[in-house]
Design an enzyme around this catalytic site. Sequence first.
Site, short mmCIF file in Angstrom:
data_model
loop_
_atom_site.label_atom_id
_atom_site.label_comp_id
_atom_site.label_asym_id
_atom_site.label_seq_id
_atom_site.Cartn_x
_atom_site.Cartn_y
_atom_site.Cartn_z
N LYS A 198 0.87 -1.19 0.00
CA LYS A 198 0.00 0.00 0.00
C LYS A 198 0.90 1.23 0.00
O LYS A 198 1.48 1.59 1.02
CB LYS A 198 -0.93 0.01 1.20
CG LYS A 198 -1.94 1.16 1.17
CD LYS A 198 -2.87 1.12 2.36
CE LYS A 198 -3.93 2.23 2.24
NZ LYS A 198 -3.33 3.58 2.15
N TRP A 199 0.99 1.88 -1.14
CA TRP A 199 1.90 3.02 -1.31
C TRP A 199 1.36 4.25 -0.63
O TRP A 199 0.14 4.51 -0.65
CB TRP A 199 2.11 3.27 -2.80
CG TRP A 199 2.79 2.12 -3.47
CD1 TRP A 199 2.18 1.06 -4.10
CD2 TRP A 199 4.19 1.88 -3.53
NE1 TRP A 199 3.13 0.18 -4.54
CE2 TRP A 199 4.38 0.66 -4.21
CE3 TRP A 199 5.31 2.59 -3.09
CZ2 TRP A 199 5.62 0.13 -4.46
CZ3 TRP A 199 6.57 2.06 -3.33
CH2 TRP A 199 6.72 0.85 -4.01
#
Length: 356
Positions: A29-30
Amino acid sequence: MDLPVMPPVSPMLAKSAKKIPPGMHYEGKWDGFRAIIFRDGDEVEIGSRNERPMTRYFPELAEAARAHLPRRCVVDGEIIIVTDHHLDFERLLDRIHPADSRVRELAERTPASFVAFDLLALDDVNHMEQPFAQRREALAAALADAGAPIYLTQATTDAGEAEQWFDQFEGAGLDGLIAKKLEDPYRPGERILTKIKHDRTADCVVAGFRWHKSGGVVGSLLLGLYDDAGVLHFIGVSASFPMKRRAELVEELEPYRMGDEVFSEHPWAEWARAEAHQDSRLPGGQSRWNAGKDMSWQPLRPELVVEVAYDHMQGTRLRHTAQFRRWRPDRDPLSCTYDQLQEPVSYDIASVLSRP
């Protein structure tokens, strides 16, 4: 621009889960700006999560799209900036600036990258109704020859490997995992993805509050932690309360409110001086993101301690709004220090960006 999927498009979203669900596709999850890039030849448009164009803020990515993305495509992903081998969200915030000269200066100094993780269209084909497994395969093929600063996000269907990533990637600045069902089509604006984020707690000093926009009830609690020198730093807010609870907080906080005559004794009394916000954000600071918003606050004697849940730290501040858990009357406010925060093991972002 004439593509099978035209802007604006609201990206597909995620709902929270406490554990990694089995039997799915997993990605990091950036921690950046969600964006969809539309390219039709030399025409490039970068759309934000709220469907607004962001092309002017990231001119280097528009050039990168022309160099590395297929000539006609629509790609969903995340805009990130890396400094010191770590994701740096603050530098992204700097890019939303009205002056084009400033934007281009920052594009040279701290260039952004784009991490792709879904394909909406390629050439004349709309891929949105295809299952994600096919979209991912087509995306990987389309980006096979792409180079920095365009990346394909690493992915796995191995839940054990995903568990390792969940622990490791945080050290590079990512804030959890995204899980996707391989059979799902692309559904703009719908929360059909799953996000798994770190859940931690901290005991913080409540040194002030802001009124709710509706007036008369508490909007947010202002949280602080002490450093080794005994200085209380503003680290963020706790703000998600039902309206009834907001009214109750007014009464609970009333005994601790400080009047103007003693405000100079408050640890954050310097907030009114503009220069006080240059090195550490204090409550009351204005920015491009809260322009026009009432940021005034009510100081409290720093005697209350609250336990809050948080998921991610950005430097010395909470990256997101903390969740109120309970009051801690048994805690000495001076014992609420940064030492209690769990420090993720450092992990080089290059290891996350490199292709598997």
